[in-house]
Write a protein that holds these residues in place. Structure first.
Motif, PDB file in Angstrom:
ATOM      1  N   ASP A  57       0.830  -1.196   0.000  1.00 32.65           N
ATOM      2  CA  ASP A  57       0.000   0.000   0.000  1.00 32.65           C
ATOM      3  C   ASP A  57       0.871   1.256   0.000  1.00 32.65           C
ATOM      4  OD1 ASP A  57       1.034   0.015   2.514  1.00 32.65           O
ATOM      5  OD2 ASP A  57      -0.858  -0.373   3.540  1.00 32.65           O
ATOM      6  N   ILE A  58       0.219   2.402  -0.112  1.00 29.93           N
ATOM      7  CA  ILE A  58       0.949   3.666  -0.227  1.00 29.93           C
ATOM      8  C   ILE A  58       1.750   3.951   1.040  1.00 29.93           C
ATOM      9  CG2 ILE A  58       0.687   6.161  -0.489  1.00 29.93           C
ATOM     10  CD1 ILE A  58      -1.765   5.645  -2.190  1.00 29.93           C
ATOM     11  N   TRP A  59       1.134   3.710   2.234  1.00 33.21           N
ATOM     12  CA  TRP A  59       1.824   4.006   3.479  1.00 33.21           C
ATOM     13  C   TRP A  59       3.067   3.130   3.649  1.00 33.21           C
ATOM     14  CZ3 TRP A  59       3.211   7.250   6.790  1.00 33.21           C
ATOM     15  CH2 TRP A  59       3.686   6.872   8.032  1.00 33.21           C
ATOM     16  N   SER A  60       2.968   1.869   3.301  1.00 34.35           N
ATOM     17  CA  SER A  60       4.119   0.970   3.405  1.00 34.35           C
ATOM     18  C   SER A  60       5.227   1.409   2.462  1.00 34.35           C
ATOM     19  CB  SER A  60       3.702  -0.470   3.087  1.00 34.35           C
ATOM     20  OG  SER A  60       2.736  -0.921   4.014  1.00 34.35           O
ATOM     21  N   HIS A  61       4.836   1.908   1.273  1.00 28.32           N
ATOM     22  CA  HIS A  61       5.833   2.376   0.320  1.00 28.32           C
ATOM     23  C   HIS A  61       6.564   3.605   0.863  1.00 28.32           C
ATOM     24  CE1 HIS A  61       7.715   3.222  -3.544  1.00 28.32           C
ATOM     25  NE2 HIS A  61       7.262   4.468  -3.455  1.00 28.32           N
ATOM     26  N   VAL A  62       5.793   4.557   1.424  1.00 27.36           N
ATOM     27  CA  VAL A  62       6.403   5.769   1.991  1.00 27.36           C
ATOM     28  C   VAL A  62       7.289   5.402   3.174  1.00 27.36           C
ATOM     29  CG1 VAL A  62       5.920   7.941   3.191  1.00 27.36           C
ATOM     30  CG2 VAL A  62       4.533   7.255   1.220  1.00 27.36           C
ATOM     31  N   LYS A  63       6.813   4.491   4.011  1.00 23.08           N
ATOM     32  CA  LYS A  63       7.567   4.066   5.189  1.00 23.08           C
ATOM     33  C   LYS A  63       8.892   3.429   4.808  1.00 23.08           C
ATOM     34  CE  LYS A  63       7.187   0.847   9.054  1.00 23.08           C
ATOM     35  NZ  LYS A  63       6.345  -0.175   9.703  1.00 23.08           N
TER      36      LYS A  63
ATOM     37  N   SER B 224      10.974   2.968  11.445  1.00 24.40           N
ATOM     38  CA  SER B 224      10.693   1.749  12.192  1.00 24.40           C
ATOM     39  C   SER B 224       9.281   1.818  12.763  1.00 24.40           C
ATOM     40  CB  SER B 224      11.710   1.567  13.313  1.00 24.40           C
ATOM     41  OG  SER B 224      11.599   2.616  14.258  1.00 24.40           O
ATOM     42  N   ASN B 225       8.777   0.684  13.212  1.00 23.49           N
ATOM     43  CA  ASN B 225       7.434   0.650  13.790  1.00 23.49           C
ATOM     44  C   ASN B 225       7.342   1.501  15.047  1.00 23.49           C
ATOM     45  OD1 ASN B 225       6.485  -1.113  11.806  1.00 23.49           O
ATOM     46  ND2 ASN B 225       7.141  -2.917  12.954  1.00 23.49           N
ATOM     47  N   SER B 226       8.398   1.494  15.844  1.00 26.06           N
ATOM     48  CA  SER B 226       8.385   2.278  17.078  1.00 26.06           C
ATOM     49  C   SER B 226       8.297   3.776  16.795  1.00 26.06           C
ATOM     50  CB  SER B 226       9.642   1.980  17.900  1.00 26.06           C
ATOM     51  OG  SER B 226      10.813   2.322  17.171  1.00 26.06           O
ATOM     52  N   ILE B 227       9.008   4.241  15.797  1.00 23.48           N
ATOM     53  CA  ILE B 227       8.999   5.670  15.493  1.00 23.48           C
ATOM     54  C   ILE B 227       7.682   6.077  14.858  1.00 23.48           C
ATOM     55  CG2 ILE B 227       9.891   5.815  13.118  1.00 23.48           C
ATOM     56  CD1 ILE B 227      11.174   7.773  16.132  1.00 23.48           C
ATOM     57  N   VAL B 228       7.073   5.181  14.082  1.00 26.55           N
ATOM     58  CA  VAL B 228       5.762   5.457  13.508  1.00 26.55           C
ATOM     59  C   VAL B 228       4.723   5.612  14.619  1.00 26.55           C
ATOM     60  CG1 VAL B 228       3.894   4.519  12.102  1.00 26.55           C
ATOM     61  CG2 VAL B 228       6.242   4.359  11.304  1.00 26.55           C
TER      62      VAL B 228
ATOM     63  N   ARG C 288      17.491   7.314  13.674  1.00 22.37           N
ATOM     64  CA  ARG C 288      18.375   6.626  12.736  1.00 22.37           C
ATOM     65  C   ARG C 288      19.720   6.298  13.369  1.00 22.37           C
ATOM     66  NH1 ARG C 288      18.455   9.646   7.046  1.00 22.37           N
ATOM     67  NH2 ARG C 288      19.583   7.720   6.592  1.00 22.37           N
ATOM     68  N   PHE C 289      20.088   6.999  14.427  1.00 19.27           N
ATOM     69  CA  PHE C 289      21.353   6.736  15.114  1.00 19.27           C
ATOM     70  C   PHE C 289      21.149   5.940  16.404  1.00 19.27           C
ATOM     71  CE2 PHE C 289      21.799  10.745  12.812  1.00 19.27           C
ATOM     72  CZ  PHE C 289      22.912  10.491  12.038  1.00 19.27           C
ATOM     73  N   MET C 290      19.988   6.065  17.026  1.00 20.90           N
ATOM     74  CA  MET C 290      19.769   5.467  18.332  1.00 20.90           C
ATOM     75  C   MET C 290      19.273   4.026  18.247  1.00 20.90           C
ATOM     76  SD  MET C 290      18.021   8.834  20.094  1.00 20.90           S
ATOM     77  CE  MET C 290      17.637   8.029  21.640  1.00 20.90           C
ATOM     78  N   GLU C 291      18.188   3.810  17.542  1.00 22.24           N
ATOM     79  CA  GLU C 291      17.574   2.478  17.526  1.00 22.24           C
ATOM     80  C   GLU C 291      18.453   1.399  16.896  1.00 22.24           C
ATOM     81  OE1 GLU C 291      13.274   0.368  16.475  1.00 22.24           O
ATOM     82  OE2 GLU C 291      13.550   2.524  16.221  1.00 22.24           O
ATOM     83  N   PRO C 292      19.194   1.681  15.805  1.00 25.62           N
ATOM     84  CA  PRO C 292      20.074   0.633  15.263  1.00 25.62           C
ATOM     85  C   PRO C 292      21.151   0.179  16.242  1.00 25.62           C
ATOM     86  CG  PRO C 292      19.706   2.344  13.625  1.00 25.62           C
ATOM     87  CD  PRO C 292      19.144   2.857  14.924  1.00 25.62           C
TER      88      PRO C 292
ATOM     89  N   PHE D 294      15.429   1.614  23.003  1.00 26.72           N
ATOM     90  CA  PHE D 294      15.034   2.933  22.511  1.00 26.72           C
ATOM     91  C   PHE D 294      13.718   3.379  23.148  1.00 26.72           C
ATOM     92  CE2 PHE D 294      12.506   5.347  19.367  1.00 26.72           C
ATOM     93  CZ  PHE D 294      13.277   6.501  19.317  1.00 26.72           C
ATOM     94  N   VAL D 295      12.727   2.509  23.131  1.00 25.14           N
ATOM     95  CA  VAL D 295      11.428   2.826  23.737  1.00 25.14           C
ATOM     96  C   VAL D 295      11.583   3.032  25.242  1.00 25.14           C
ATOM     97  CG1 VAL D 295       9.097   1.975  24.181  1.00 25.14           C
ATOM     98  CG2 VAL D 295      10.143   1.603  21.941  1.00 25.14           C
ATOM     99  N   LYS D 296      12.402   2.208  25.872  1.00 28.48           N
ATOM    100  CA  LYS D 296      12.654   2.333  27.307  1.00 28.48           C
ATOM    101  C   LYS D 296      13.248   3.697  27.636  1.00 28.48           C
ATOM    102  CE  LYS D 296      15.293   0.063  31.014  1.00 28.48           C
ATOM    103  NZ  LYS D 296      16.263  -1.031  31.298  1.00 28.48           N
TER     104      LYS D 296
END
Length: 305
Positions: free
Chosen positions: A2-8, A14-18, A82-86, A93-95
């Motif tokens: 879908d369009i959202w998956s393409h943009v993502k 990542s799912n957490s940032i979304v 982009r620097f933290m979660e990887p 990251f969520v914690k």
């Protein structure tokens, strides 16, 4: 797809940032609706928290009154992710986000209550406010740990990532002195910086132990270079106290390097590692030559006989 998956996939979110961005947008919309009914249910009002609205400690950091603030916060979080979660992983990251966000307003609650007791100023308890400035300040501390020498802006003196925490504090101070914001926002900013630093310095768990005693996260490194020599004594006292509270000195000192393997290290640390690698290779080559040399002696002896 879908369009959202393409943009993502193109932006690499990542799912957490979304989810985090969605929370910011959702809380902004809900806050605007609540304002029509003269309600501040998602914002932070100390008196409401004391009377049962405990959720405000969690929601205030993700609530903004202005769309421009929502956009700015989302932009900073997306870039920093982009620097933290990887490096940390999604769970850590969520914690970190939860600890800094909740810690900022929980400690601010205590400070405002003490201010009310001492000054008898009702505004400390009954004036609602909100914002992610404590969380953003904490994220700047995390970026200082991960990519301290990354250049943000080329000026006469290059502005680097390690300057972001003090710059965010100075920016909040200027807004407060200019009466654009109140001292509560400056308080949340300071508490966010402190909470993130204490957690990363003494409590963050990783494969090699806990915390990070590298110079990148030293207390004096947050201040201008001309002031650092005068703050070493106080920095050492705070470090000793933090070591006792965090109970992590022995664990950290047993680690030969920084607790987390960072993708980008300072130039000095890179040079040290390269020099050590070259020295190790030379030692290995020398050991190999020493082992192979005796094997050739019996052959030469047989030939002579």
């Amino acid at each position: 797809m879908d369009i959202w998956s393409h943009v993502k996939s193109k932006i690499r979110l990542s799912n957490s940032i979304v989810c985090l961005c969605a929370v910011y947008v959702f809380f902004y919309v809900v806050t605007e609706i609540l304002h029509w009914n003269n309600s501040h249910a998602l914002e932070f009002t100390p008196a409401d928290v004391f009377t049962g609205s405990i959720w405000q400690i969690f929601t205030a950091g993700f609530t903004e009154n202005y769309a421009i603030c929502v956009i700015a916060n989302i932009g900073i979080i997306v870039i920093s992710n982009r620097f933290m979660e990887p490096v940390w992983g999604t769970v850590e990251f969520v914690k970190f986000i939860v600890i800094v966000n909740v810690g900022s307003y929980l400690i601010t609650l205590s400070i405002l209550f003490i201010g009310y007791v001492l000054l008898k100023e009702e505004g400390f308890l009954y004036a609602p406010f909100c914002g992610g400035h404590g969380l953003i300040a904490g994220i700047f501390v995390a970026l200082k740990q991960l990519i301290p020498d990354h250049v943000i802006l080329h000026t006469i003196t290059p502005m680097r990532v390690r300057h972001l925490p003090i710059l965010s504090f100075l920016f909040s101070m200027i807004l407060t002195l200019g009466r654009v914001t109140t001292t509560r926002y400056l308080t949340v900013n300071m508490v966010g910086l402190s909470t993130a630093w204490i957690y990363l310095r003494y409590f963050q768990a990783h494969e090699r132990g806990r915390g990070d005693i590298s110079d990148t996260l030293s207390l004096t490194s947050f201040f201008p270079e001309f002031a650092q020599p005068h703050l070493i004594r106080y920095s050492s006292a705070v470090a000793n106290l933090g070591g006792v509270v965090g109970k992590s000195d022995k664990i950290i000192e047993a680690v030969p390097t920084v607790g987390i393997n960072l993708p980008q290290q300072s130039i000095k640390e890179r040079h040290k590692q390269l020099a050590l690698q070259a020295l190790n290779e030379r030692l290995r080559n020398t050991e190999t030559e020493d082992v192979e040399w005796p094997e050739s002696e019996p052959e030469s002896a047989e030939e002579i006989v």
